[in-house]
Scaffold this active site. Structure first.
Site, short mmCIF file in Angstrom:
data_model
loop_
_atom_site.label_atom_id
_atom_site.label_comp_id
_atom_site.label_asym_id
_atom_site.label_seq_id
_atom_site.Cartn_x
_atom_site.Cartn_y
_atom_site.Cartn_z
CG HIS A 125 -1.95 1.28 1.24
ND1 HIS A 125 -3.15 1.05 0.80
CD2 HIS A 125 -1.55 2.31 1.97
CE1 HIS A 125 -3.70 2.40 1.07
NE2 HIS A 125 -2.81 3.17 1.69
CD GLU A 126 1.44 3.44 3.93
OE1 GLU A 126 1.69 4.51 3.09
OE2 GLU A 126 0.54 3.13 4.37
CG HIS A 129 0.07 6.24 -0.82
ND1 HIS A 129 -0.96 6.79 -1.53
CD2 HIS A 129 -0.39 5.38 0.31
CE1 HIS A 129 -2.06 6.41 -0.94
NE2 HIS A 129 -1.85 5.59 0.26
#
Length: 513
Positions: A125-126, A129
């Site tokens: 997920h990170e 980003h």
């Protein structure tokens, strides 16, 4: 909440703090309710990767932008469906998404799978980003993992001033990148599960029989089955997958609860009828213990089981009630119409036994099912080499389970993978570990998609909603701010009520995970 500084992206929470000066060291934080570990070693590699493939990544994350906005809408609908008047519907919906029912008992190994899956999916997920920001020319300041109260999480920190200067479309690409990566990761897990039998085929057989992975001490099958044993059939019906095992147990339990003498179609040419009997020699019946009647119930001493004559049409019934050892009886020829048949035979011939035998059936009380489980021991190399040639194998065994079939079927851990004989002494649990890991990672990753798509404060959904509202140019800044507040307050309230209903109030038990 507008404070100058940098914006931190995380799957649980988002904070904005003062901007770091060039020579300032990154310090970890620790308090009674919050602690984190900040890492800056990956800043340069991720930034270089994002800048090198900037064009491709912008197209990739533009697709993710569409998915993120659509996910925000769909998750809001999902949130409203949690208040459906039918509790069973809400329970199934929750189980499908999170992989467990609210009342499910999670084992210690299950907790370990969840923790490892959480670390992996939060990293994915990170990373989304960070790559999306790098493709826009924004370098992250650090990556951090944290625990806030009892909730673990992760974050990447960016310069908030640079983020605010981006067009809303470009900012949306960054905000939607995390849930987009989690969604793609879900698809990869499904694809890996689909290909797993092919990838493991040189070492494991798949879909031939069920292999026992673990038998907990609380299971009614403890002491009868051991890890590595192969379950051949349940009540004479061959089972190939854990789903078939659970489905067949439910069918047999349902049939046992019926009071009529109808038949139940099992698929193909197989049918299930009432009445499971054994052709017992009259000499064995005469030697058996006669038992006693206690409160209108026939009671047998010790481990003996009560048997009675099977009621058959057009047959001269000799009423017999006797106590016999079930271990000896299950080895005899079967009779009656309660066993699996390959065709609809005449019921009049179902109770036919050789001369000198009587067709007897076990006496059962309501809710208690008499079920035969046939299995094969694979503890020796000889048994493993015989494969599925059970008729010539002395490794084949049968025992009778008497009790709650549904509870029994959920009490043992099974897998459809059977080690080939060279690998029978090691690696029996490896396919099950892979399968459970992929399944758990899928559900955790999907849960992150849903959580970060919620229109609530401190999650990605807030930033997605805020940037999406910037596209409505006909709205004044004041109206945009008002609409954002209404959506976030309403979404946060609905989310709190939904999760309170799901995890605190609980719903009917679905299954053991």
């Amino acid at each position: 909440m507008e404070i100058s500084g940098r914006r931190m992206r995380r799957f649980r929470m988002r904070f904005r703090r003062d901007h770091l000066t060039g020579g300032e060291n990154i310090e970890n934080e620790a308090s009674c309710c919050y602690c984190d570990l900040k890492i800056s070693n990956f800043n340069e590699p991720i930034f270089r990767l994002g800048r090198r493939f900037s064009g491709v990544l912008k197209v990739w994350f533009s697709i993710g932008l569409g998915f993120g906005v659509a996910s925000l809408i769909l998750v809001t609908v999902f949130l409203l469906l949690q208040f459906h008047s039918n509790p069973l519907f809400s329970n199934r919906l929750t189980s499908a998404v999170f992989g467990f029912s609210p009342s499910t008992r999670v084992s210690l190994s299950g907790i370990a799978y969840v923790l490892v899956s959480t670390v992996i999916t939060v990293s994915v997920h990170e990373l989304g980003h960070a790559l999306a920001a790098a493709s826009e020319g924004i370098q992250m300041e650090y990556i951090a993992v944290f625990i806030a109260a009892i909730f673990p999480g992760g974050l990447v920190a960016f310069d908030n001033d640079v983020l605010q200067s981006l067009p809303s479309f470009n900012a949306l690409r960054i905000y939607c990148a995390g849930i987009w990566h989690n969604a793609v990761f879900c698809a990869l897990c499904v694809f890996a599960l689909f290909l797993l039998p092919v990838m493991l085929s040189p070492f494991y057989k798949h879909g031939e029989s069920l292999t026992v992975v673990d038998v907990p001490s609380v299971s009614p099958l403890f002491g009868y089955l051991s890890p590595g044993d192969v379950i051949v059939s349940l009540d004479g019906i061959q089972v190939h997958k854990p789903s078939e095992w659970l489905e067949l147990a439910a069918i047999l339990d349902k049939e046992n609860s019926k009071t009529s003498n109808g038949s139940l179609y099992l698929g193909g040419s197989r049918r299930f009828h009432h009445g499971k009997g054994y052709c017992v020699p009259i000499s064995l019946i005469e030697e058996g213990y006669k038992g006693k009647m206690v409160e209108n119930q026939f009671v047998c001493p010790g481990d003996l089981t009560a048997f009675r004559t099977m009621p058959c049409s057009n047959a001269a019934i000799r009423e017999v009630s006797v106590c016999l050892d079930a271990k000896d009886i299950v080895k005899l020829q079967k009779c009656g119409d309660g066993w699996v048949t390959t065709s609809d035979t005449d019921n009049q011939s179902d109770c036919v036994c050789p001369q000198g035998d009587l067709c007897l059936q076990a006496m059962q009380s309501p809710g208690v099912l008499w079920t035969e489980i046939t299995y094969k021991r694979t503890s020796s190399q000889d048994c493993s080499r015989l494969g599925l040639d059970f008729n010539t194998s002395n490794c084949l065994g049968t025992f009778v389970f008497v009790g709650d079939l549904i509870a029994m079927s959920h009490s043992v851990h099974l897998t459809a993978y059977q080690p080939r004989w060279l690998f029978n002494f090691f690696g029996k649990s490896f396919p099950n570990i892979l399968e459970r890991s992929l399944t758990c990672t899928f559900h955790v990753s999907l849960a992150l998609v849903l959580l970060n798509s919620l229109p609530v404060y401190y999650l990605d959904g807030e930033s997605i909603l805020e940037s999406s509202l910037q596209s409505f140019t006909w709205l004044s800044p004041r109206k945009k701010k008002k609409a954002l507040q209404v959506c976030l307050v309403g979404g946060s309230l609905l989310s709190f009520l939904a999760f309170f209903r799901i995890f605190l109030l609980g719903l009917p038990l679905s299954r053991r995970w």
